[in-house]
Design an enzyme around this catalytic site. Structure first.
Site, short mmCIF file in Angstrom:
data_model
loop_
_atom_site.label_atom_id
_atom_site.label_comp_id
_atom_site.label_asym_id
_atom_site.label_seq_id
_atom_site.Cartn_x
_atom_site.Cartn_y
_atom_site.Cartn_z
N THR A 50 -14.33 -7.65 -15.15
CA THR A 50 -14.30 -7.78 -13.68
C THR A 50 -15.34 -6.86 -13.03
OG1 THR A 50 -11.95 -8.23 -13.86
CG2 THR A 50 -12.75 -7.63 -11.68
N VAL A 51 -15.25 -5.57 -13.32
CA VAL A 51 -16.11 -4.60 -12.63
C VAL A 51 -17.54 -4.66 -13.18
CG1 VAL A 51 -16.38 -2.19 -11.95
CG2 VAL A 51 -14.09 -3.12 -12.29
N GLU A 108 -16.69 7.56 -8.67
CA GLU A 108 -16.16 7.16 -7.35
C GLU A 108 -15.20 5.97 -7.48
OE1 GLU A 108 -16.99 8.39 -3.85
OE2 GLU A 108 -15.07 7.38 -3.96
N ASP A 152 -0.69 4.13 -13.00
CA ASP A 152 -2.07 4.00 -12.51
C ASP A 152 -2.27 4.90 -11.28
OD1 ASP A 152 -4.67 2.34 -12.11
OD2 ASP A 152 -3.61 2.13 -10.21
N LYS A 208 -4.78 8.46 -10.64
CA LYS A 208 -5.68 8.70 -9.49
C LYS A 208 -5.26 9.96 -8.74
CE LYS A 208 -6.30 3.73 -9.14
NZ LYS A 208 -5.72 2.51 -8.55
N GLY A 236 -10.68 -4.82 -7.31
CA GLY A 236 -11.38 -6.09 -7.19
C GLY A 236 -12.84 -5.93 -7.56
N1 LIG Z 1 -10.56 -4.36 -11.92
C1 LIG Z 1 -10.55 -3.52 -10.93
O1 LIG Z 1 -10.40 -3.91 -9.78
C2 LIG Z 1 -10.76 -2.05 -11.16
C3 LIG Z 1 -10.77 -1.18 -10.05
C4 LIG Z 1 -11.01 0.18 -10.25
C5 LIG Z 1 -11.22 0.64 -11.54
N2 LIG Z 1 -11.18 -0.22 -12.59
C6 LIG Z 1 -11.44 0.31 -13.93
O2 LIG Z 1 -12.65 -0.25 -14.39
C7 LIG Z 1 -12.61 -0.41 -15.81
C8 LIG Z 1 -12.86 -1.87 -16.15
O3 LIG Z 1 -11.88 -2.66 -15.56
P1 LIG Z 1 -12.00 -4.25 -15.52
O4 LIG Z 1 -10.94 -4.71 -14.59
O5 LIG Z 1 -13.40 -4.67 -15.28
O6 LIG Z 1 -11.56 -4.61 -17.01
P2 LIG Z 1 -11.76 -6.01 -17.75
O7 LIG Z 1 -11.96 -7.10 -16.80
O8 LIG Z 1 -10.66 -6.09 -18.75
O9 LIG Z 1 -13.14 -5.79 -18.52
C9 LIG Z 1 -13.29 -4.93 -19.61
C10 LIG Z 1 -14.59 -5.30 -20.29
O10 LIG Z 1 -14.81 -4.38 -21.34
C11 LIG Z 1 -15.05 -5.11 -22.55
N3 LIG Z 1 -14.51 -4.29 -23.64
C12 LIG Z 1 -13.27 -3.81 -23.78
N4 LIG Z 1 -13.17 -3.08 -24.91
C13 LIG Z 1 -14.37 -3.14 -25.48
C14 LIG Z 1 -14.91 -2.60 -26.66
N5 LIG Z 1 -14.15 -1.88 -27.47
N6 LIG Z 1 -16.21 -2.83 -26.95
C15 LIG Z 1 -16.99 -3.57 -26.12
N7 LIG Z 1 -16.54 -4.09 -24.97
C16 LIG Z 1 -15.25 -3.88 -24.67
C17 LIG Z 1 -14.32 -6.41 -22.39
O11 LIG Z 1 -14.91 -7.38 -23.22
P3 LIG Z 1 -14.41 -8.93 -23.19
O12 LIG Z 1 -14.84 -9.45 -21.86
O13 LIG Z 1 -15.14 -9.58 -24.30
O14 LIG Z 1 -12.92 -8.87 -23.35
C18 LIG Z 1 -14.59 -6.69 -20.90
O15 LIG Z 1 -15.84 -7.30 -20.75
C19 LIG Z 1 -11.24 0.12 -16.24
O16 LIG Z 1 -11.36 1.46 -16.60
C20 LIG Z 1 -10.40 -0.02 -14.98
O17 LIG Z 1 -9.32 0.88 -14.94
C21 LIG Z 1 -10.96 -1.55 -12.44
#
Ligand SMILES: NC(=O)c1ccc[n+]([C@@H]2O[C@H](COP(=O)([O-])OP(=O)(O)OC[C@H]3O[C@@H](n4cnc5c(N)ncnc54)[C@H](OP(=O)(O)O)[C@@H]3O)[C@@H](O)[C@H]2O)c1
Length: 445
Positions: free
Chosen positions: A23-24, A139, A211, A215, A314
């Site tokens: 997502t991010v 951030e 979560d 924070k 998001g």
């Molecule tokens: N989503 C939000 O709104 C949000 C907001 C604030 C902070 N965050 C933080 O941002 C970070 C990412 O969140 P997200 O929502 O983007 O997560 P996500 O959608 O689950 O994406 C994680 C990505 O990392 C890849 N990945 C996971 N483990 C891996 C590994 N061992 N080696 C290589 N690639 C790996 C996954 O690959 P695949 O795609 O192949 O599975 C995916 O592309 C987290 O720390 C989360 O807490 C997220």
């Protein structure tokens, strides 16, 4: 379309490796490319997302890139001498920690959104970044798109914070808001939240307050310089909140929100961090922060109370914070003043809007003498200019005294309404200059 920019010579570009293209990560890649013309203007260099790592190469992604840019080997990206900066957006703790430390050892700055990692290993990682002389920016790890960390550390630098509190988890806030507003049950809304992709794979992170606790621990460190162990944080979630509780809170003039609270007693310098549901008086901004929004209230000793609200998660909001950090890191590396230029956008791109282009609704009050057909004449005058009336009311008239006519319009524009006011002023029976106010609607600006 391949979401990448043509590579130029190395002195004019910074190449970014993104660990995790979920997502991010995709949001960050997308907005770096979308704004590719802008980075050289403010930084003197291009910011080029160059490689990304994922778990599964076969997964369909919303952005298209050259397959050569994707890898399952995050370490190869960290080690790649062509990559200048790392964004760690993969989540998880163990591997993310190792890769971050490895990037520091290679002299590479890291931007992250990983609150769990910072909460658990912030002390070690901050020290390692400092020793390596690189930046570590996070951030996006607290309240997604809300620039809370920058405000806390930079804008409010002259303050101490006896109290910081707020909604730090959008999913639980979404559930509580719908339970309260619609009377839906916890399990009904949870099902919808799952379908909408709002709930983390490990649901306890959202529903049990974990979560938000990550924070809150980060905020406590930034405000007070103390890493509070997660075991020492009171953490309660939202599972026990019933519709009956929400209704009873409402009757008490409150709303129930899941809040993170960071208190410091300045007499003994004890810091308490907690996450729990709480009844908050309805007049507080945090009580009125609904849906997936986050809101943080900072009580500063110099500034007083500052409240920031906005989208706490998001793709786009979180990417906004990640990119803001990237820009800061590049400024730091390139020795560019961190003072923003007085104007940092193109001076020729925009031009003034004409009154015809500025739309909205309007409120008009007219003092009219109480003669028959007066209202019809006013309405005709407005209609001739294409303005339709939404509401009309007239104060009760007594003894042939002038009456107040209050009109509101449907959508029209500044030009038409200015013409209407001029015509109404000259209309027989209108006894003074009409009073005109805009009906401001931030959603329909
Ligand atoms: N989503 C939000 O709104 C949000 C907001 C604030 C902070 N965050 C933080 O941002 C970070 C990412 O969140 P997200 O929502 O983007 O997560 P996500 O959608 O689950 O994406 C994680 C990505 O990392 C890849 N990945 C996971 N483990 C891996 C590994 N061992 N080696 C290589 N690639 C790996 C996954 O690959 P695949 O795609 O192949 O599975 C995916 O592309 C987290 O720390 C989360 O807490 C997220």
């Amino acid at each position: 379309m391949i979401m990448s920019v043509k590579v130029k010579d190395s002195s004019s570009v910074m190449r970014i490796g993104i660990l995790g293209l979920g997502t991010v990560g995709q949001g960050t890649w997308k907005h770096l490319v979308k704004n590719s013309d802008f980075w050289p203007k403010i930084l003197g260099v291009e910011l080029i997302p160059t490689r990304a790592s994922v778990r599964t190469l076969q997964k369909v992604r919303n952005i298209k890139l050259d397959p050569k840019q994707l890898s399952t080997d995050s370490q190869s990206i960290v080690d790649d001498p062509e990559i200048d900066l790392i964004c760690e957006l993969m989540g998880g703790v163990k591997e993310a920690r190792e890769l971050t430390l490895r990037a520091f050892a290679k002299g590479k700055s890291v931007v992250t959104a990983n609150k769990a990692l910072i909460c658990e290993h912030g002390g070690e990682l901050f020290k390692a970044a400092e020793e390596a002389g690189v930046s570590y920016c996070f951030e996006a790890s607290v309240a997604g798109g809300i620039p809370i960390i920058k405000v806390l550390r930079e804008s409010l630098v002259s303050n101490d914070f006896p109290l910081i509190y707020g909604i730090l988890n959008g999913t639980s806030n979404y559930i509580l808001t719908r339970m309260e507003k619609e009377g839906a049950t916890f399990s009904e809304v949870l099902c919808d939240a799952r379908e909408l992709g709002y709930v983390e794979a490990d649901e306890g992170l959202d529903l049990d307050g974990v979560d938000a606790a990550h924070k809150a621990v980060i905020l406590a460190y930034l405000a007070h310089g103390i890493w509070v162990n997660l075991d020492e944080v009171t953490v309660e979630g939202i599972r026990r909140i019933s519709n009956e509780d929400l209704k009873a809170a409402k009757d008490l003039g409150c709303r129930i929100k899941l809040i993170g609270v960071i208190r410091r007693n300045f007499t003994n310098n004890h810091v308490a961090v907690a996450v729990h549901p709480a009844l908050i008086p309805i007049e507080e901004t945090i009580a009125r922060t609904d849906g997936v929004h986050n809101g943080v209230c900072l009580n500063g000793t110099v500034v007083g109370t500052v409240v920031l609200t906005g989208r706490g998660a998001g793709q786009d909001p979180t990417a906004s914070s990640v990119i803001s950090d990237l820009v800061d890191v590049v400024k730091n590396i390139r020795g560019i003043s961190t003072m923003p230029k007085l104007v940092h956008v193109s001076p020729t791109l925009c031009s003034p809007a004409s009154p015809e282009e500025i739309h909205g609704r309007f409120y008009l009050r007219l003092l009219v003498d109480d003669r028959p057909g007066q209202l019809a004449k006013v309405a005709d005058c407005m209609a001739e200019l294409g303005i339709s009336l939404a509401t009309v009311s007239q104060t009760p008239h007594e003894n042939n005294k002038p009456a107040s006519l209050i009109l509101t319009t449907h959508q029209t524009n500044e030009h038409s309404v200015a013409q209407a006011v001029a015509k109404l002023e000259d209309l027989p029976g209108v006894m003074e200059e009409p009073v005109l106010f805009r009906m401001f609607d931030p959603d329909g600006y």
